[in-house]
Design an enzyme around this catalytic site. Structure first.
Site, short mmCIF file in Angstrom:
data_model
loop_
_atom_site.label_atom_id
_atom_site.label_comp_id
_atom_site.label_asym_id
_atom_site.label_seq_id
_atom_site.Cartn_x
_atom_site.Cartn_y
_atom_site.Cartn_z
N ASP A 129 0.86 -1.17 0.00
CA ASP A 129 0.00 0.00 0.00
C ASP A 129 0.90 1.23 0.00
O ASP A 129 1.70 1.42 0.92
CB ASP A 129 -0.89 0.02 1.24
CG ASP A 129 -1.91 -1.10 1.23
OD1 ASP A 129 -2.35 -1.48 0.14
OD2 ASP A 129 -2.26 -1.60 2.32
N ASP A 176 -13.34 -4.28 -1.76
CA ASP A 176 -13.16 -4.19 -0.32
C ASP A 176 -14.50 -4.55 0.33
O ASP A 176 -15.49 -3.83 0.16
CB ASP A 176 -12.72 -2.78 0.09
CG ASP A 176 -11.34 -2.44 -0.44
OD1 ASP A 176 -10.55 -3.37 -0.66
OD2 ASP A 176 -11.06 -1.24 -0.66
#
Length: 253
Positions: free
Chosen positions: A12, A131
């Site tokens: 990330d 997600d």
């Protein structure tokens, strides 16, 4: 020929640095993306995923630079997600050196983008990232904007639509399990993999080699992790050995 299960490291990236949190919050700095990607390639990682979680306009050119530097030094498949809102954005990311592009928020806001990208670059280049957060009724909702916004979409239905529109792979992250090291959401994985006919990457919750085996048995074609690799909590060789002993085909280093 037996298809080998892929082990993927997820980085990330926020403002040029690798970060990691728990349940998508409380981010900590984990290092330089190119250096980490290089380490993973040397250790035998099958793929690397970069997710630009900031995806801000001022960070886009800098992030393209990170992709370019990584592609010049790291020779494993590279997937990039974040900030891709139209076909031209995807073209720039691929030109910078990515092999595949992950679409999340932009795909929810503009579903035909999946069709357009698949037609232009091929299904194999298009990954739909989802997600997922559990609901009281036992299902899961799709969240966007880095996990901050509930879209109200059902995860399983959205995964099926995404594949119908051209996504060649699903990157499925359990927000409930993310960063906990408590194991993948195998019920979520099983439910989605039974509905779609493309590879599903399990994400969120890896803590030990057994968790990787459980994810594959639940239907995952690839298993992704972040913090346990960044912090060397578990070595890649341990995971591959455990998977091999469980009868799962992997690429040995």
């Amino acid at each position: 020929m037996t298809l080998r299960t892929r082990i993927i490291a997820c980085l990330d990236v926020r403002h040029g640095r690798v970060v990691k949190g728990v349940n998508f919050v409380n981010l900590t700095d984990e290092g330089d993306p190119t250096e980490l990607a290089g380490r993973y390639a040397r250790e035998g990682m099958d793929e690397i995923v970069y997710l630009d979680i900031a995806a801000s306009p001022e960070g886009r050119s800098a992030f393209l630079d990170v992709i370019h530097r990584t592609a010049e030094q790291v020779f494993v498949p590279l997937t990039v997600g974040g900030g891709v809102r139209e076909v031209e954005d995807m073209r720039q990311v691929l030109r910078a050196g990515a092999d595949k592009v992950s679409l999340n928020t932009a795909a929810v806001r503009n579903p035909p983008l999946l069709d357009q990208c698949a037609r232009t670059f091929g299904n194999q280049c298009v990954i739909l990232a989802i997600d997922a957060k559990s609901r009281p009724d036992g299902g899961w909702s799709v969240f966007v904007n880095g996990g901050r916004q509930d879209t109200g979409l059902d995860v399983v239905e959205w995964a099926a639509e995404g594949v119908n529109r051209g996504a060649g792979e699903i990157l499925l992250t359990s927000m409930d399990s993310d960063g906990t090291n408590a194991g993948f959401d195998t019920r979520l994985l099983k439910t989605v993999t039974e509905r779609v006919n493309v590879p599903v990457i399990a994400s969120g919750g890896a803590g030990n080699p057994r968790h990787f085996v459980e994810a594959v048995r639940a239907g995952a074609s690839a298993v992704l992790a972040a913090s346990i690799f960044h912090r060397r909590q578990v070595e890649l060789a341990e995971i591959k050995q455990a998977m091999s002993e469980a009868g799962i085909a992997v690429r040995h280093v």
